[in-house]
Enzyme design. Structure first.
Site, PDB file in Angstrom:
ATOM      1  N   LYS A 184       0.822  -1.201   0.000  1.00  0.00           N
ATOM      2  CA  LYS A 184       0.000   0.000   0.000  1.00  0.00           C
ATOM      3  C   LYS A 184       0.858   1.254   0.000  1.00  0.00           C
ATOM      4  O   LYS A 184       0.612   2.203  -0.753  1.00  0.00           O
ATOM      5  CB  LYS A 184      -0.946  -0.008   1.205  1.00  0.00           C
ATOM      6  CG  LYS A 184      -1.968   1.116   1.201  1.00  0.00           C
ATOM      7  CD  LYS A 184      -3.015   0.923   2.269  1.00  0.00           C
ATOM      8  CE  LYS A 184      -4.101   1.988   2.160  1.00  0.00           C
ATOM      9  NZ  LYS A 184      -5.195   1.780   3.131  1.00  0.00           N
ATOM     10  N   GLU A 190       9.537  -5.772   4.730  1.00  0.00           N
ATOM     11  CA  GLU A 190       9.617  -7.180   4.343  1.00  0.00           C
ATOM     12  C   GLU A 190       9.356  -7.350   2.847  1.00  0.00           C
ATOM     13  O   GLU A 190      10.066  -8.094   2.158  1.00  0.00           O
ATOM     14  CB  GLU A 190       8.599  -8.011   5.142  1.00  0.00           C
ATOM     15  CG  GLU A 190       8.737  -7.914   6.649  1.00  0.00           C
ATOM     16  CD  GLU A 190       7.809  -6.889   7.256  1.00  0.00           C
ATOM     17  OE1 GLU A 190       7.301  -7.150   8.357  1.00  0.00           O
ATOM     18  OE2 GLU A 190       7.590  -5.822   6.623  1.00  0.00           O
ATOM     19  N   GLY A 243      -5.923  -2.896   3.755  1.00  0.00           N
ATOM     20  CA  GLY A 243      -5.198  -4.046   3.244  1.00  0.00           C
ATOM     21  C   GLY A 243      -5.978  -5.340   3.292  1.00  0.00           C
ATOM     22  O   GLY A 243      -6.019  -6.095   2.324  1.00  0.00           O
ATOM     23  N   ARG A 244      -6.624  -5.626   4.421  1.00  0.00           N
ATOM     24  CA  ARG A 244      -7.339  -6.894   4.556  1.00  0.00           C
ATOM     25  C   ARG A 244      -8.671  -6.889   3.821  1.00  0.00           C
ATOM     26  O   ARG A 244      -9.385  -7.899   3.820  1.00  0.00           O
ATOM     27  CB  ARG A 244      -7.528  -7.232   6.035  1.00  0.00           C
ATOM     28  CG  ARG A 244      -8.274  -6.182   6.845  1.00  0.00           C
ATOM     29  CD  ARG A 244      -8.110  -6.443   8.338  1.00  0.00           C
ATOM     30  NE  ARG A 244      -8.699  -5.407   9.171  1.00  0.00           N
ATOM     31  CZ  ARG A 244      -8.130  -4.248   9.459  1.00  0.00           C
ATOM     32  NH1 ARG A 244      -6.946  -3.958   8.935  1.00  0.00           N
ATOM     33  NH2 ARG A 244      -8.723  -3.361  10.247  1.00  0.00           N
ATOM     34  N   GLU A 329      -7.395  -8.753  13.178  1.00  0.00           N
ATOM     35  CA  GLU A 329      -6.827  -7.424  12.964  1.00  0.00           C
ATOM     36  C   GLU A 329      -7.927  -6.367  12.997  1.00  0.00           C
ATOM     37  O   GLU A 329      -7.698  -5.241  13.436  1.00  0.00           O
ATOM     38  CB  GLU A 329      -6.086  -7.376  11.628  1.00  0.00           C
ATOM     39  CG  GLU A 329      -5.227  -6.121  11.462  1.00  0.00           C
ATOM     40  CD  GLU A 329      -4.238  -6.237  10.317  1.00  0.00           C
ATOM     41  OE1 GLU A 329      -3.104  -6.710  10.554  1.00  0.00           O
ATOM     42  OE2 GLU A 329      -4.598  -5.862   9.189  1.00  0.00           O
ATOM     43  N   HIS A 360      -8.736 -35.500  12.984  1.00  0.00           N
ATOM     44  CA  HIS A 360      -7.766 -36.377  13.631  1.00  0.00           C
ATOM     45  C   HIS A 360      -6.674 -35.589  14.358  1.00  0.00           C
ATOM     46  O   HIS A 360      -5.661 -36.167  14.767  1.00  0.00           O
ATOM     47  CB  HIS A 360      -7.149 -37.323  12.601  1.00  0.00           C
ATOM     48  CG  HIS A 360      -8.118 -38.332  12.080  1.00  0.00           C
ATOM     49  ND1 HIS A 360      -8.284 -39.572  12.643  1.00  0.00           N
ATOM     50  CD2 HIS A 360      -9.023 -38.266  11.068  1.00  0.00           C
ATOM     51  CE1 HIS A 360      -9.215 -40.249  11.994  1.00  0.00           C
ATOM     52  NE2 HIS A 360      -9.687 -39.469  11.031  1.00  0.00           N
ATOM     53  N   LYS A 470       7.214  -4.019  14.676  1.00  0.00           N
ATOM     54  CA  LYS A 470       7.926  -3.710  13.431  1.00  0.00           C
ATOM     55  C   LYS A 470       8.830  -2.491  13.608  1.00  0.00           C
ATOM     56  O   LYS A 470       9.961  -2.457  13.114  1.00  0.00           O
ATOM     57  CB  LYS A 470       6.922  -3.465  12.315  1.00  0.00           C
ATOM     58  CG  LYS A 470       6.154  -4.702  11.891  1.00  0.00           C
ATOM     59  CD  LYS A 470       4.996  -4.374  10.984  1.00  0.00           C
ATOM     60  CE  LYS A 470       5.449  -3.745   9.689  1.00  0.00           C
ATOM     61  NZ  LYS A 470       4.312  -3.525   8.758  1.00  0.00           N
TER      62      LYS A 470
END
Length: 496
Positions: A184, A190, A243-244, A329, A360, A470
């Site tokens: 964005k 990263e 973003g999400r 978030e 399982h 961060k």
């Protein structure tokens, strides 16, 4: 305790089997169909009285007004002073926001056509680097819908761990790879580090003009230009798209490229169909609202700290991870929209798994553990494989039987073999898994999250909690961060 929550807190804790016994029409009351999706909340503790109590709370919290503000593109992200316009990407927002989104979609489609026409050279592989919402959404779309597309090989890399990139490097030809950088701000450390490593790999692999093989997805085009991307290969999206919530924008580019534009358009239309349902339907028959009511009941009244989603379809294996970010978030907040401490639980911990694998691994706890965990099953009627129909039959029967077993339980004189029952579950059953139904499903989860945030009185659209760690890592990298003795020791052990 506020009066509007008091009525909800005082709801009787009737057993699920007793609710069915007392109401022959319970299934009809707590199930509905929309956009190729069937929803069933009958095996939850929702009742007509519970829905009425939540409707009263929704009125007190002005859910109708906030929903209108969302679709009108008004500033509802108050802490950041932003409007929230992801619904405009689907054509259901304010007129000016919709027009802007459509113009940016047209730009994206034109670039896809150019790439298909080999304007950037012969492309066989798409390597998309991003993180968080810039990666989770495209990854879900491509994994769910793109396995059989045959158009391009697509890899989504978000982890800054170099092993993630090296795995892709071993599979892709650098001279036939398109690098897609999704950020964005175009400053996410990263993502930018991963992008630089990809450029180096491409250059070492024989690509002369590496920047000629880059597409940028960003809300800050100037930063992308500064980094070296040609303006014609920058696909902007609005700063008001979080973003999400961004897979509907140019962030969805790798999916649109891999699947083809028609499928991406179907994705948007499926989401728009859920938008219209959410916007126009009374809360008692409103899928996102009913789901949020159940979520809030278990978190606030029954003090459930987690909620589990199990995808009984391999193509939806990334759905639980996608929902983790969307819900935690958005609603993992400790203050209200007024800046006051939130005095009740915020979002539960979202987790889950895939189909019979999970049975399982974790269903022992769900059936016999001391934690009450609301479970959501997501399944698809039409199989995603061409093997014997027995595979899909067994898959679906397991999903349906697990919900029945959680509710009914079973007595046994040997307490180690007894099941208490009265454990809630809901089911979402898709007719088929295609772009339209997946779009509707994701939009349902978005609106469900929004309703929960409104009723809790929090802002679902900021995410300041992701920043502190961060910032400290960045400062430490520059040598300007002092840590506690434990952290300082770990750094010394790692780096000397």
């Amino acid at each position: 305790m506020p009066a509007d929550w008091t009525a909800i807190e005082q709801l009787p804790a009737t057993k699920l089997t007793d609710l069915f016994a007392a109401d022959a029409g319970r299934l009809d009351s707590f199930s509905l169909d929309i956009a190729g999706l069937h929803f069933d909340w009958s095996k939850t503790h929702l009742t007509k009285d519970a829905v009425a109590a939540f409707e009263a709370l929704a009125k007190a919290q002005d859910l109708a007004g906030k929903r209108e503000a969302l679709f009108a593109g008004k500033v509802i992200n108050t802490t950041e002073g932003r409007s929230v316009t992801h619904v405009a990407e689907r054509g259901e927002g304010a007129e000016e926001d919709v027009a802007k989104a459509q113009a940016l979609h047209a730009r994206m489609r034109a670039l896809i056509d150019a790439i298909d026409g080999e304007a950037l050279g012969a492309i066989a592989h798409i390597l998309h680097v991003g993180i968080g919402g810039s990666a989770l959404g495209p990854d879900l779309l491509v994994d769910a819908l793109g396995r059989e597309s045959g158009r391009y090989d697509v890899a989504i890399v978000s982890n800054v761990d170099g092993a993630a990139l090296e795995e892709v490097f071993a599979k892709f030809d650098p001279t036939a790879t398109l690098l897609v950088v999704a950020s964005k701000t175009f400053t996410t450390k990263e993502t930018m580090l991963n992008a630089e490593s990809v450029l180096q790999w491409m250059a070492e692999g024989g690509v002369e003009d590496v920047y000629g093989r880059v597409v940028a997805l960003t809300a800050d085009p100037d930063k992308a230009i500064e980094w070296g991307v040609d303006e014609t290969r920058i696909l902007p999206f609005a700063d008001s798209v979080g973003g999400r919530y961004s897979l509907w924008s140019s962030i969805g580019f790798p999916a649109a490229l891999a699947l083809g534009w028609d499928d991406f358009a179907d994705l948007l239309e499926g989401a728009a169909e859920m938008d219209r349902h959410f916007k126009q339907t009374a809360l008692g028959q409103n899928a996102p609202a009913l789901a949020a009511f159940a979520d809030l009941y278990y978190a606030q009244v029954r003090h459930c700290e987690t909620r589990a989603t199990f995808a009984y379809d391999e193509r939806l294996r990334l759905l639980p991870s996608y929902l983790q970010q969307l819900e935690m978030e958005s609603n993992g907040k400790g203050v209200t929209i007024d800046g006051e401490p939130l005095t009740r639980p915020s979002a539960p911990i979202t987790w889950g798994g895939v189909g019979t694998d999970a049975q399982h691994a974790v269903f022992q706890l769900l059936h016999q553990g001391t934690h009450l965990v609301p479970v959501e099953f997501v399944a698809v009627i039409e199989p995603g494989d061409t093997l014997s129909e027995d595979h899909h039959r067994q898959l679906l029967l397991n999903a349906f039987a697990q919900g029945a077993a959680l509710m009914a339980g079973r007595d046994n004189a040997d307490k180690a073999r007894a099941y208490s029952g009265n454990r809630p579950s809901s089911t979402i059953l898709l007719d088929t898994l295609d772009a339209r139904t997946l779009g509707a499903l994701i939009a349902f989860y978005e609106h469900r999250t929004f309703v929960s945030g409104v009723l809790l009185g929090i802002n679902s659209f900021d995410q300041f909690g992701v920043e502190l760690g961060k910032e400290m890592a960045k400062a430490a990298d520059a040598g300007g961060q002092e840590f506690d003795v434990s952290t300082a020791d770990l750094i010394k052990r790692a780096f000397g």
